[in-house]
Design an enzyme around this catalytic site. Structure first.
Site, short mmCIF file in Angstrom:
data_model
loop_
_atom_site.label_atom_id
_atom_site.label_comp_id
_atom_site.label_asym_id
_atom_site.label_seq_id
_atom_site.Cartn_x
_atom_site.Cartn_y
_atom_site.Cartn_z
N HIS A 91 0.80 -1.23 0.00
CA HIS A 91 0.00 0.00 0.00
C HIS A 91 0.83 1.28 0.00
O HIS A 91 0.51 2.25 0.70
CB HIS A 91 -0.97 -0.01 1.18
CG HIS A 91 -2.02 -1.10 1.10
ND1 HIS A 91 -2.41 -1.66 -0.08
CD2 HIS A 91 -2.75 -1.71 2.08
CE1 HIS A 91 -3.35 -2.58 0.17
NE2 HIS A 91 -3.57 -2.64 1.47
N HIS A 115 -9.90 1.65 0.57
CA HIS A 115 -9.83 0.50 1.48
C HIS A 115 -10.96 0.51 2.51
O HIS A 115 -10.72 0.31 3.71
CB HIS A 115 -8.46 0.48 2.16
CG HIS A 115 -7.96 -0.87 2.52
ND1 HIS A 115 -8.68 -1.78 3.27
CD2 HIS A 115 -6.81 -1.51 2.19
CE1 HIS A 115 -7.98 -2.88 3.42
NE2 HIS A 115 -6.84 -2.75 2.77
N GLU A 120 -11.27 -4.16 -3.00
CA GLU A 120 -10.28 -3.16 -3.42
C GLU A 120 -10.04 -3.28 -4.91
O GLU A 120 -9.29 -4.16 -5.35
CB GLU A 120 -8.97 -3.38 -2.64
CG GLU A 120 -9.13 -3.29 -1.14
CD GLU A 120 -8.02 -4.02 -0.39
OE1 GLU A 120 -6.86 -3.62 -0.51
OE2 GLU A 120 -8.31 -4.99 0.32
C1 GLA Z 1 -5.01 -5.45 2.01
C2 GLA Z 1 -4.01 -6.53 2.04
C3 GLA Z 1 -4.19 -7.30 3.29
C4 GLA Z 1 -4.08 -6.42 4.51
C5 GLA Z 1 -5.04 -5.30 4.40
C6 GLA Z 1 -4.85 -4.34 5.53
O1 GLA Z 1 -6.28 -5.95 1.88
O2 GLA Z 1 -4.09 -7.38 0.93
O3 GLA Z 1 -3.21 -8.31 3.36
O4 GLA Z 1 -2.80 -5.91 4.60
O5 GLA Z 1 -4.87 -4.64 3.17
O6 GLA Z 1 -4.70 -4.94 6.76
#
Ligand code: GLA
Length: 350
Positions: A103, A177, A315
């Site tokens: 991220h 998110h 996402e």
């Molecule tokens: C995304 C990632 C997950 C986790 C979340 C936040 O969905 O793929 O593995 O890190 O973000 O916790």
């Protein structure tokens, strides 16, 4: 539309909370991270609830938010070992998730303060969020001018339009998110929400959650959501991929591919409240995540503790680790080009 003070960061920067209403939806958004703090919707009896996990104070967001409601960038999802080569130059970005970058690094777009303006357009209303990500920020090349528009439409849609330009070749993968629980934040697990995802394939990962490069058929696996099923139905199947993700935490290869206009990719329904979410996007992929790492360590605005499986995230994105996978749709953005991505959440009741 209105704006209030939400909190102050350690460096003295003030953070606002904006309230936008439209189509029976109320959205509250922070200038910090572009975070959707609450998203209120009626159920089939007209009772309203906040369906987005979050916090009621800034300190919790800064201290330990698992990206609740946030805008994710410059690169959503993982880059293997935080390393990639672009036009012959190797770049190293922060490693923030085991051996990999997640991220956009530890100070990604979710932890930055955005310039926010409200707008109304006929029956629609919303917010424009802007920020400039400097050349070299979190190790990424190029000054990136980013704009994200949140629109609430009179017909109960929450639309997100992302755009970005750069002055040097870079990689971009933006997403949102939001952790949804259609019965209401803090109401427990989402195992009995029914989900449908229009994907015949997904991208299996290794033990560190980096795609192996394979586009594997969902058929005969827990990843088959082509026909609606309860999220929890196959969540306890000891399939290697479920074990690696500690649940669903995988990119689905959307059948429609990358499109210029948003097309339908998923529907989630809560049988109890009747609330439904239909998702359309221009993106070729979608990370379906079932809140596997919510560990009972903090509570949301409802005063209830969040535990594993209390939410789902959709996402929309390009595939993880695309900068290292020439066979995946490209995430490279060059000067003169405009990155564009749109995702539309349509809410209703059944
Ligand atoms: C995304 C990632 C997950 C986790 C979340 C936040 O969905 O793929 O593995 O890190 O973000 O916790």
């Amino acid at each position: 539309m209105s704006k209030e003070h939400f909190g102050t960061l350690e460096d003295g920067t003030k953070v606002d909370i904006w309230t936008v209403r439209g189509g029976g939806i109320t959205l509250r958004v922070l200038s910090y991270g572009g975070i959707v703090q609450t998203l209120e919707l009626p159920d089939r009896h007209g009772h309203r609830a906040n369906v987005a996990l979050g916090f009621d104070n800034l300190d919790d967001y800064v201290a330990h938010s698992p990206y609740f409601g946030a805008l994710i960038g410059r690169y959503g999802n993982r880059i293997a070992r935080g390393r990639f080569t672009l036009d012959g130059t190797e770049y190293q970005v922060p490693v923030s998730d085991g051996p990999n970058s997640l991220h956009g690094g530890d100070q990604g777009f979710d932890k930055r303060v955005w310039a926010v303006e409200g707008f109304t357009d006929g029956g629609d209303g919303g917010l424009v969020l802007r920020r400039t990500s400097a050349d070299g920020e979190m190790g990424f090349p190029g000054t990136l001018e980013v704009q994200v528009v949140y629109t609430l439409t009179a017909d109960a849609r929450w639309r997100i339009d992302y755009s970005a330009t750069t002055d040097k070749a870079t990689v971009v993968n933006l997403t949102s998110h939001t952790y949804f629980n259609l019965r209401g934040e803090g109401s427990g697990g989402v195992d009995d929400h029914e989900a449908e995802i229009a994907a015949h394939r997904f991208t299996p990962v290794d033990a560190t959650q980096i795609p192996t490069g394979e586009l594997a058929p969902v058929e005969g696996t827990p990843f088959d959501f082509r026909t609606a099923k309860a999220i929890g139905r196959d969540l306890r199947t000891p399939h290697q991929q479920i074990l690696y993700g500690q649940g669903y935490d995988h990119n689905f290869v959307l059948d429609k591919g990358r499109t210029d206009l948003p097309e339908h990719v998923a529907t989630v329904t809560d049988p109890v409240s009747g609330r439904t979410l239909r998702l359309a996007t221009t993106e070729p992929g979608m990370q379906f995540y079932t809140g596997n790492f919510l560990a009972g360590a903090f509570a949301g605005p409802s005063g209830h503790v969040y535990r594993q499986g209390d939410a789902f995230c959709l996402e929309t994105q390009h595939f993880p680790d695309s900068p290292n996978r020439p066979s995946f749709p490209s995430t490279v953005l060059r000067p003169g080009q405009t990155y564009r991505s749109t995702t539309v959440h349509s809410f209703g009741v059944s």
